[in-house]
Design a protein around this motif. Structure first.
Motif, PDB file in Angstrom:
ATOM      1  N   CYS A 116       0.595  -1.376   0.019  1.00 55.18           N
ATOM      2  CA  CYS A 116      -0.122  -0.147   0.013  1.00 55.18           C
ATOM      3  C   CYS A 116       0.812   1.258   0.090  1.00 55.18           C
ATOM      4  O   CYS A 116       0.759   2.144  -0.994  1.00 55.18           O
ATOM      5  N   ASP A 165      -2.584  -7.973  -5.156  1.00 56.48           N
ATOM      6  CA  ASP A 165      -3.130  -6.793  -4.434  1.00 56.48           C
ATOM      7  C   ASP A 165      -3.456  -5.537  -5.547  1.00 56.48           C
ATOM      8  O   ASP A 165      -3.254  -5.729  -6.514  1.00 56.48           O
ATOM      9  N   HIS A 167      -4.783  -1.473  -5.618  1.00 57.89           N
ATOM     10  CA  HIS A 167      -5.355  -0.218  -4.886  1.00 57.89           C
ATOM     11  C   HIS A 167      -6.004   0.826  -5.822  1.00 57.89           C
ATOM     12  O   HIS A 167      -5.556   0.945  -6.944  1.00 57.89           O
ATOM     13  N   TYR A 243      -6.135   1.159   9.211  1.00 57.18           N
ATOM     14  CA  TYR A 243      -6.130   2.537   8.514  1.00 57.18           C
ATOM     15  C   TYR A 243      -7.747   2.501   7.991  1.00 57.18           C
ATOM     16  O   TYR A 243      -8.195   3.653   7.405  1.00 57.18           O
ATOM     17  N   HIS A 292      -8.252  -0.570  -0.841  1.00 56.98           N
ATOM     18  CA  HIS A 292      -7.385  -1.694  -0.902  1.00 56.98           C
ATOM     19  C   HIS A 292      -8.429  -2.985  -1.223  1.00 56.98           C
ATOM     20  O   HIS A 292      -9.298  -3.209  -0.491  1.00 56.98           O
TER      21      HIS A 292
HETATM   22 ZN    ZN Z   1      -3.073  -2.227   0.660  1.00 61.69          ZN
END
Ligand code: ZN
Length: 417
Positions: A116, A165, A167, A243, A292
């Motif tokens: 991230c 992953d 974002h 977060y 995310h």
């Molecule tokens: Zn992330």
């Protein structure tokens, strides 16, 4: 994962774990030379690459752009993101390195435990306009997490992992569509593998970054998305990321064990911590929201779960060897070779078992290797130009037309059945 659940089957003892299956089928293994990391053998790599290909198809079709960021970065990045404090510096691999042996220029570097913070550096590469949003950046990134040695377990709990992953940088008004599309992709993916996905809504944890106001807004938005989407989501109170809140996808495997796999997380904190901006229609700087998401979480853990769930009998599209040609004797090798070419040209993963063993023992070995189709060739088949098929489930299909069978297997692979 829920470690506390035990296997409910009476014949549990017959079930093998992924470590044993990985060894027997020559897929992957671990070695004390690299604790918590996995070695991938060619056949295991086939599974890894097939999953990678599928996840690329799903995400690139949905407008994601593929990126890659460094494995080792200065630790200051994780201080800025909050990971250093919340995730814990002792959970990361940190190295103090000096340039040209000059101790006065020594700096702390870390192996990234997640992608991230570096994704925000890609975002900040140049000024962004509202026209670019939502900007969906995906990365199949290799991560390192310093799990305690007692917690490391085969490929289920590792120190080095590969994450699928992504974002997404979006405007607030775009969150619903983005989250909704991600949830659809997750459901499509898991249903394809025969799982019934369930969702859980995880809210603010005790130790967290950002203001309460930020959290109120993030939780409200996500809960609104769940409602609008009409999905049933159980609660995981206090289990959000540090977060932001998240929606996790859980599945139950063949042994009724529950696993948490996919996740989508809403984050107002990191855009603040890294001062991310975009320019709106009026020429003013605005803060994007960061979403995310991961579909498997980690390739290593996911493949371990699939290996145990299927007990090595992977669906055809994931099987390292999809068909094994078994000549009854040496004199059928030439015909077997001819068939091999016909299977290989459309990309089917096929092998010939040309050993001087009996047909029965070759079939037994192919069954141990959980190869979906065994193609038996002898005099009868060679004379008629046909094939006899035996499935790993024990079904026998004599005198089959080669072309028809090829079409069937190609279709099964394409449809991932
Ligand atoms: Zn992330």
């Amino acid at each position: 994962m829920d470690d506390k659940q035990s296997l409910p089957f009476e014949d549990d003892k017959k079930l093998k774990d992924h470590k044993q299956i990985g060894q027997e089928m020559e897929l992957f293994f671990t070695d004390e030379i690299a604790p918590g990391a996995s070695f991938w053998l060619p056949k295991g790599m086939v599974i890894f690459k097939e999953l990678e290909k599928y996840i690329r198809e799903l995400t690139l079709d949905a407008g994601y752009l593929e990126t890659s960021t460094p494995i080792m970065v200065k630790s200051e990045l994780f201080k800025q993101s909050g990971h250093w404090e919340k995730f814990g510096e002792h959970n990361m691999y940190n190295l103090v390195l000096s340039e040209e042996n000059d101790e006065s220029k020594a700096l702390s570097y870390s192996l990234k435990p997640m992608n991230c913070p570096e994704s925000t550096i890609l975002y900040r590469f140049r000024p962004r306009s509202y026209k670019e949003l939502p900007l969906r950046l995906m990365e199949i990134g290799r991560l390192h997490r310093r799990e305690k040695s007692g917690e490391v377990n085969g490929l289920l709990r590792v120190r080095q992992l590969t994450m699928d992953d992504a974002h997404i940088y979006a405007r607030e008004g775009q969150i619903f569509d983005e989250v909704s599309n991600i949830l659809d992709t997750m459901v499509e993916f898991y249903k394809k593998l025969g799982f019934e996905p369930e969702f859980r809504f995880a809210t603010r944890p005790e130790t967290r970054a950002g203001t309460d106001e930020m959290w109120d807004k993030a939780e409200e938005t996500l809960s609104e998305a769940i409602k609008k989407k009409g999905i049933q989501a159980g609660d995981k109170k206090g289990d959000g990321a540090f977060y932001g809140p998240k929606i996790d996808l859980h599945i139950k495997d063949a042994q009724k064990r529950e696993w948490q796999l996919a996740t989508v997380q809403l984050d107002f904190h990191m855009p603040e911590a890294f001062d991310l901006r975009y320019i709106n229609e009026e020429g003013q700087a605005q803060k994007p929201v960061m979403i995310h998401r991961a579909i498997f979480g980690s390739f290593e853990r996911f493949i371990a779960i699939l290996t145990e769930h299927f007990q090595g009998a992977f669906p055809l599209w994931l099987s390292p060897v999809q068909a094994q040609i078994i000549p009854i004797s040496d004199k059928h090798i030439n015909y077997a070779q001819k068939l091999l070419g016909q299977f290989k040209s459309p990309g089917i993963r096929v092998e010939i078992d040309g050993r001087a063993e009996t047909m029965q023992s070759k079939i037994r070995d192919a069954q141990t290797q959980k190869i979906p189709y065994m193609i038996i060739v002898g005099d009868k088949e060679e004379q008629s130009g046909s094939i006899s098929i035996r499935t790993r489930g024990g079904e026998n299909l004599a005198n089959q037309d080669m072309e028809q069978f090829l079409d069937k297997i190609k279709q099964e692979i394409a449809e991932k059945v």
